[in-house]
Design an enzyme around this catalytic site. Structure first.
Site, short mmCIF file in Angstrom:
data_model
loop_
_atom_site.label_atom_id
_atom_site.label_comp_id
_atom_site.label_asym_id
_atom_site.label_seq_id
_atom_site.Cartn_x
_atom_site.Cartn_y
_atom_site.Cartn_z
N CYS A 53 42.09 25.78 -3.07
CA CYS A 53 43.34 25.43 -3.78
C CYS A 53 44.43 26.38 -3.32
O CYS A 53 44.85 26.29 -2.17
CB CYS A 53 43.15 25.39 -5.29
SG CYS A 53 42.33 26.81 -6.04
N SER A 54 44.89 27.27 -4.18
CA SER A 54 45.99 28.14 -3.75
C SER A 54 45.98 29.44 -4.55
O SER A 54 47.02 29.96 -4.90
CB SER A 54 47.33 27.43 -3.94
OG SER A 54 47.45 27.00 -5.29
N CYS A 55 44.78 29.96 -4.86
CA CYS A 55 44.66 31.23 -5.60
C CYS A 55 45.48 32.30 -4.87
O CYS A 55 45.38 32.44 -3.64
CB CYS A 55 43.21 31.67 -5.67
SG CYS A 55 42.15 30.49 -6.53
N CYS A 64 43.02 30.85 0.23
CA CYS A 64 42.21 30.14 -0.75
C CYS A 64 42.02 28.74 -0.17
O CYS A 64 42.95 27.94 -0.17
CB CYS A 64 42.91 30.07 -2.10
SG CYS A 64 42.11 28.94 -3.25
#
Lengths: 90, 209, 107
Positions: free
Chosen positions: B115-117, B112
């Site tokens: 962000c940090s999905c 991702c």
């Protein structure tokens, strides 16, 4: 389809590196509330169709320094409808 | 040492250590939200417990089933959440999940960049490197170099597919079933399915000879 | 110019640090606060808003802060923005917590 180029101001969910690139729709995920308005307390409506769009790696990074990726490597990325526009004829 | 089982999250956790600025903010915000009745200390404790309960073992169980049951695998690829629900796993609160399969000719890897999905329901909290600026910057641009850093060298004719999940989808990689695992039980197979293999930066482990 | 969070293809980056750390209790609690505040029955903060608040951090702060440091800062910003808490209130409570601990550890 081509990914629209937009000056990113505020919250956007289409990375800059893919903007202006031409890809192919691989799958349709369905309609989701728009995260770009949800991020400001909005209701995210109208919903936006979310597509999985496929790109050739060589098309994305054509001008980058040489890196070892192969001709048939791909990048797949989720893009909302309002970021897509028809690609110009080749 | 932090006490992970602190029964009362109000109690100072390290009585002899000074709180950092951010620890103070968390404590203060939590205390105020409790005072205002927006949540309770019990809610926080339960949420932390839920978080601790989610681990890559959940994902490994799903993958092992897909390896032994072709119908389940087809279902998983077609509608991951519905397929996983058939294992008795509660998927009600999950984000939409998409499973992608590694084959002898295709290798998938997930990132991702914004962000940090991450499919936390199946894999727990993401590792630090997954959230790192360097992984996010590089894996979309030079996936093969990044995979080599994780010890995975792929033949040039294999198609590397990088998935950049930008919002509502979560991606799970179904690694290839290692050779020499015929006849292994589903439980033993699940042991071979590592977290990193479900992100796509490595293959599943080989069985020990 | 891409936003500081928009890292795909970011130039001049080095190797990936594969060291991992067990989340400390305050990090887990930060995560728990977000899960609770964004739950369907509360809807105080949406994850989309959290992302927006994180991305609005000054670029240098974004790059140097830890992951959950960004989260708790964003949660604080949003709670203030939504008039759930005030900054003065949080400052006061944080001071009280520090004082209370000082008393407890010197007793």
């Amino acid at each position: 389809m081509r990914i629209r180029v937009a000056t990113p101001s505020g919250h956007y969910r289409t990375p800059t590196y893919i903007q202006g690139k031409v890809g192919v729709i691989e799958a349709v995920h369905g309609a989701f509330r728009n995260p770009e308005t949800l991020a400001y307390g909005g209701d995210g409506r109208p919903k936006q169709t979310l597509y999985l769009v496929r790109f050739d790696q060589t098309h994305i990074w054509a001008h980058a320094e040489p890196v070892p990726f192969c001709q048939n490597d791909r990048l797949l990325i989720d893009i909302y409808e309002h970021w897509l526009e028809p690609a110009p004829e080749e | 040492m932090h006490d992970h089982d602190a029964p009362d999250s109000h109690l100072p956790l390290e009585a002899d250590a000074e709180l950092t600025y951010y620890e103070q903010r968390v404590e203060a915000i939590q205390a105020l939200l409790i005072e205002k009745g927006l949540l309770s200390a019990d809610d926080v404790r339960r949420a932390v417990e839920d978080m601790d309960a989610r681990s890559p073992a959940v994902g490994a169980r799903v993958i092992a089933r897909a390896w032994v049951d072709p119908h389940f695998k087809q279902h998983l690829l077609a509608d991951a959440k519905a397929a996983i629900a058939t294992l008795g796993i509660d998927v009600d609160t999950w984000s939409t999940l998409v499973a992608v399969e590694n084959t002898p000719t295709i290798h998938n890897v997930v990132v991702c960049t914004l962000c940090s999905c991450y499919p936390r329901s199946l894999l727990g909290v993401p590792p630090d490197w997954y959230k790192s600026l360097n992984y996010r910057a590089r894996v979309v641009k030079e996936p093969r170099t990044v995979l080599e850093e994780f010890g995975l060298e792929l033949a040039p004719d294999i198609e590397v597919r990088v998935y950049d999940s930008t919002a509502d989808m979560r991606y799970l990689v179904i690694p290839q079933r290692p050779a020499g695992t015929e006849g292994m039980s589903e439980g033993a197979l699940a042991e071979l399915v590592t977290r990193d293999s479900m992100i796509g930066v490595t293959q599943a482990q080989e069985p020990s000879p | 110019m891409p936003g500081v969070h928009d890292r795909g293809g970011w130039p001049d980056v080095g190797p990936i640090n594969k060291a991992e750390h067990e989340l400390s209790f305050w990090e887990k609690r930060t995560d728990a606060l977000l899960v609770l505040l964004s739950s369907a029955d509360r809807r105080v903060i949406r994850v989309d808003e959290l992302r927006r608040a994180i991305e609005s951090l000054p670029p240098e702060a974004y790059e140097t802060m830890g992951y959950y440091e960004r989260w708790i800062s964003a949660i604080e910003t949003l709670l203030i923005e939504k008039n759930v808490l005030t900054k003065a209130e949080i400052d006061r409570k944080a001071e009280q917590i520090v004082e209370q601990r000082t008393i407890e550890t010197t007793e």
